[in-house]
Scaffold this motif. Structure first.
Motif, PDB file in Angstrom:
ATOM      1  N   VAL A 104       0.838  -1.206   0.000  1.00  0.00           N
ATOM      2  CA  VAL A 104       0.000   0.000   0.000  1.00  0.00           C
ATOM      3  C   VAL A 104       0.874   1.258   0.000  1.00  0.00           C
ATOM      4  O   VAL A 104       1.843   1.358   0.753  1.00  0.00           O
ATOM      5  CB  VAL A 104      -0.972   0.024   1.197  1.00  0.00           C
ATOM      6  CG1 VAL A 104      -2.025  -1.055   1.040  1.00  0.00           C
ATOM      7  CG2 VAL A 104      -0.240  -0.145   2.521  1.00  0.00           C
ATOM      8  N   PRO A 105       0.546   2.237  -0.853  1.00  0.00           N
ATOM      9  CA  PRO A 105       1.282   3.493  -0.897  1.00  0.00           C
ATOM     10  C   PRO A 105       0.785   4.461   0.171  1.00  0.00           C
ATOM     11  O   PRO A 105      -0.207   4.212   0.854  1.00  0.00           O
ATOM     12  CB  PRO A 105       0.963   4.023  -2.299  1.00  0.00           C
ATOM     13  CG  PRO A 105      -0.417   3.516  -2.562  1.00  0.00           C
ATOM     14  CD  PRO A 105      -0.507   2.166  -1.881  1.00  0.00           C
ATOM     15  N   PHE A 106       1.471   5.581   0.284  1.00  0.00           N
ATOM     16  CA  PHE A 106       1.168   6.577   1.306  1.00  0.00           C
ATOM     17  C   PHE A 106       0.228   7.655   0.776  1.00  0.00           C
ATOM     18  O   PHE A 106       0.431   8.148  -0.329  1.00  0.00           O
ATOM     19  CB  PHE A 106       2.452   7.282   1.758  1.00  0.00           C
ATOM     20  CG  PHE A 106       3.468   6.392   2.388  1.00  0.00           C
ATOM     21  CD1 PHE A 106       3.580   6.325   3.759  1.00  0.00           C
ATOM     22  CD2 PHE A 106       4.335   5.632   1.617  1.00  0.00           C
ATOM     23  CE1 PHE A 106       4.532   5.510   4.358  1.00  0.00           C
ATOM     24  CE2 PHE A 106       5.285   4.813   2.204  1.00  0.00           C
ATOM     25  CZ  PHE A 106       5.381   4.755   3.579  1.00  0.00           C
ATOM     26  N   PRO A 107      -0.776   8.078   1.549  1.00  0.00           N
ATOM     27  CA  PRO A 107      -1.453   9.327   1.221  1.00  0.00           C
ATOM     28  C   PRO A 107      -0.440  10.477   1.248  1.00  0.00           C
ATOM     29  O   PRO A 107       0.587  10.393   1.933  1.00  0.00           O
ATOM     30  CB  PRO A 107      -2.492   9.480   2.333  1.00  0.00           C
ATOM     31  CG  PRO A 107      -2.640   8.125   2.917  1.00  0.00           C
ATOM     32  CD  PRO A 107      -1.306   7.454   2.761  1.00  0.00           C
ATOM     33  N   SER A 108      -0.722  11.539   0.546  1.00  0.00           N
ATOM     34  CA  SER A 108       0.273  12.606   0.394  1.00  0.00           C
ATOM     35  C   SER A 108       0.727  13.199   1.718  1.00  0.00           C
ATOM     36  O   SER A 108       1.923  13.427   1.922  1.00  0.00           O
ATOM     37  CB  SER A 108      -0.279  13.713  -0.521  1.00  0.00           C
ATOM     38  OG  SER A 108      -1.502  14.224  -0.008  1.00  0.00           O
ATOM     39  N   THR A 155      -4.940  14.603  -6.903  1.00  0.00           N
ATOM     40  CA  THR A 155      -4.634  13.552  -7.881  1.00  0.00           C
ATOM     41  C   THR A 155      -4.023  12.325  -7.225  1.00  0.00           C
ATOM     42  O   THR A 155      -4.450  11.195  -7.479  1.00  0.00           O
ATOM     43  CB  THR A 155      -3.680  14.094  -8.952  1.00  0.00           C
ATOM     44  OG1 THR A 155      -2.526  14.670  -8.303  1.00  0.00           O
ATOM     45  CG2 THR A 155      -4.364  15.158  -9.787  1.00  0.00           C
ATOM     46  N   LEU A 156      -3.036  12.520  -6.364  1.00  0.00           N
ATOM     47  CA  LEU A 156      -2.321  11.380  -5.810  1.00  0.00           C
ATOM     48  C   LEU A 156      -3.143  10.607  -4.794  1.00  0.00           C
ATOM     49  O   LEU A 156      -3.089   9.375  -4.759  1.00  0.00           O
ATOM     50  CB  LEU A 156      -1.000  11.844  -5.188  1.00  0.00           C
ATOM     51  CG  LEU A 156       0.017  12.449  -6.172  1.00  0.00           C
ATOM     52  CD1 LEU A 156       1.327  12.721  -5.475  1.00  0.00           C
ATOM     53  CD2 LEU A 156       0.234  11.526  -7.369  1.00  0.00           C
ATOM     54  N   ALA A 191      -6.367  10.194  -4.665  1.00  0.00           N
ATOM     55  CA  ALA A 191      -7.366   9.380  -5.355  1.00  0.00           C
ATOM     56  C   ALA A 191      -6.738   8.089  -5.863  1.00  0.00           C
ATOM     57  O   ALA A 191      -7.335   7.008  -5.772  1.00  0.00           O
ATOM     58  CB  ALA A 191      -7.977  10.166  -6.510  1.00  0.00           C
ATOM     59  N   ALA A 192      -5.506   8.193  -6.390  1.00  0.00           N
ATOM     60  CA  ALA A 192      -4.796   7.004  -6.860  1.00  0.00           C
ATOM     61  C   ALA A 192      -4.458   6.078  -5.698  1.00  0.00           C
ATOM     62  O   ALA A 192      -4.530   4.849  -5.829  1.00  0.00           O
ATOM     63  CB  ALA A 192      -3.527   7.405  -7.603  1.00  0.00           C
ATOM     64  N   VAL A 193      -4.095   6.653  -4.564  1.00  0.00           N
ATOM     65  CA  VAL A 193      -3.788   5.856  -3.372  1.00  0.00           C
ATOM     66  C   VAL A 193      -5.015   5.056  -2.931  1.00  0.00           C
ATOM     67  O   VAL A 193      -4.922   3.857  -2.654  1.00  0.00           O
ATOM     68  CB  VAL A 193      -3.294   6.771  -2.230  1.00  0.00           C
ATOM     69  CG1 VAL A 193      -3.307   6.031  -0.889  1.00  0.00           C
ATOM     70  CG2 VAL A 193      -1.886   7.275  -2.531  1.00  0.00           C
ATOM     71  N   THR A 194      -6.164   5.712  -2.876  1.00  0.00           N
ATOM     72  CA  THR A 194      -7.393   5.013  -2.484  1.00  0.00           C
ATOM     73  C   THR A 194      -7.706   3.878  -3.451  1.00  0.00           C
ATOM     74  O   THR A 194      -8.093   2.776  -3.038  1.00  0.00           O
ATOM     75  CB  THR A 194      -8.574   5.993  -2.436  1.00  0.00           C
ATOM     76  OG1 THR A 194      -8.279   7.046  -1.507  1.00  0.00           O
ATOM     77  CG2 THR A 194      -9.856   5.290  -2.000  1.00  0.00           C
ATOM     78  N   GLU A 195      -7.508   4.132  -4.734  1.00  0.00           N
ATOM     79  CA  GLU A 195      -7.773   3.102  -5.747  1.00  0.00           C
ATOM     80  C   GLU A 195      -6.876   1.888  -5.550  1.00  0.00           C
ATOM     81  O   GLU A 195      -7.329   0.740  -5.642  1.00  0.00           O
ATOM     82  CB  GLU A 195      -7.561   3.695  -7.143  1.00  0.00           C
ATOM     83  CG  GLU A 195      -7.878   2.735  -8.277  1.00  0.00           C
ATOM     84  CD  GLU A 195      -7.707   3.373  -9.638  1.00  0.00           C
ATOM     85  OE1 GLU A 195      -7.619   2.617 -10.630  1.00  0.00           O
ATOM     86  OE2 GLU A 195      -7.656   4.609  -9.721  1.00  0.00           O
TER      87      GLU A 195
END
Length: 260
Positions: free
Chosen positions: A141-145, A230-231, A233-237
């Motif tokens: 999982v990536p980080f929220p900004s 932008t970022l 939304a991609a993280v949630t996806e």
């Protein structure tokens, strides 16, 4: 969510103008919607109170083991669409609170739990009680900004990328050497040491402290504002994807098997 006044996941005590905020949510203070909701409320109340500074710590043997991944897996995208904005709001509240905030890390501070600590002004960790680190990428999982900006702000530049990519979770003394925490002490000295640091910080005139803290953090906040639409939304996806849920399910199965 229930109104914050009916939640009982955090204990708040104020003595001699200093507040202690103690996470008390299950065995490992796992971060879920309810805990984050109450944390935002507690920190907001503290900031508007007469208290001059606060200590953030955890109950029992864990500061916080991070996001409640079981709920992420079991409740899916609908939950994540609420959870990630709430996580962002909680981290922002800790990172921007105008008064001094000291993390007294009493045990494991992992992933989101480490970020709670990194958002504070000073981090003290009890020796021999646990590990600290941000291993999100190891479980897919990536980080929220805002999470990444807090880490970028708080970690030394020469270890920031290494710690993010490796997911390393060192114990207290190595964590201090790497710059994850500023100080380590024996467990019985944790709260007294945190109190001493907090008292020193509260000697700084409040308006000067608040203005300087905001100026130091403003570049991180600017980056968050620039990229969050932008970022995040991609993280949630990515968090909600079937592939990520499979990875998280396998990881949780291994953790459960080790504990059995």
């Amino acid at each position: 969510l229930k109104p914050a006044e009916f939640l009982e996941l955090i204990e708040v005590q104020t003595n001699d103008s200093l507040t202690t905020i103690t996470l008390d949510h299950g065995k490992v203070n796992a971060m879920d919607l309810e805990l984050l909701h109450e944390l935002i409320d507690v920190v907001t109340t503290f900031e508007s109170s007469q208290a001059s500074g606060a200590i953030l710590t955890g109950r029992r043997s864990t500061f916080s083991a991070g996001v409640d991944l079981f709920r992420v897996v079991n409740e899916g995208q609908a939950y994540l669409e609420q959870f990630i904005p709430k996580l962002t709001a909680a981290l922002l509240k800790l990172f921007t609170v105008s008064k001094p905030l000291v993390a007294a890390i009493n045990g494991h501070a992992l992933a989101g739990g480490a970020l709670l600590a990194l958002a504070c002004d000073y981090k003290i960790m009890a020796k021999g009680t646990g590990n600290i680190g941000i291993p999100e990428l190891l479980v897919g999982v990536p980080f929220p900004s805002i999470a990444l900006e807090i880490a970028r702000f708080s970690l030394p530049r020469h270890v920031f990328q290494q710690l993010i990519y490796s997911g390393k979770t060192p114990a207290a003394e190595e964590a201090a050497a790497l710059g994850l925490v500023e100080q380590t002490v024996a467990p019985e000295r944790l709260l007294p040491a945190a109190t001493k640091v907090l008292l020193d910080l509260t000697k700084i005139p409040a308006k000067s402290f608040a203005a300087t803290k905001r100026l130091m953090r403003q570049p991180a906040l600017d980056n968050h504002q620039k990229y969050k639409e932008t970022l995040d939304a991609a993280v949630t996806e990515i968090w909600a994807s079937g592939q990520t849920r499979e990875i998280l399910s396998a990881y949780l199965a291994k953790v459960t098997a080790r504990k059995a």
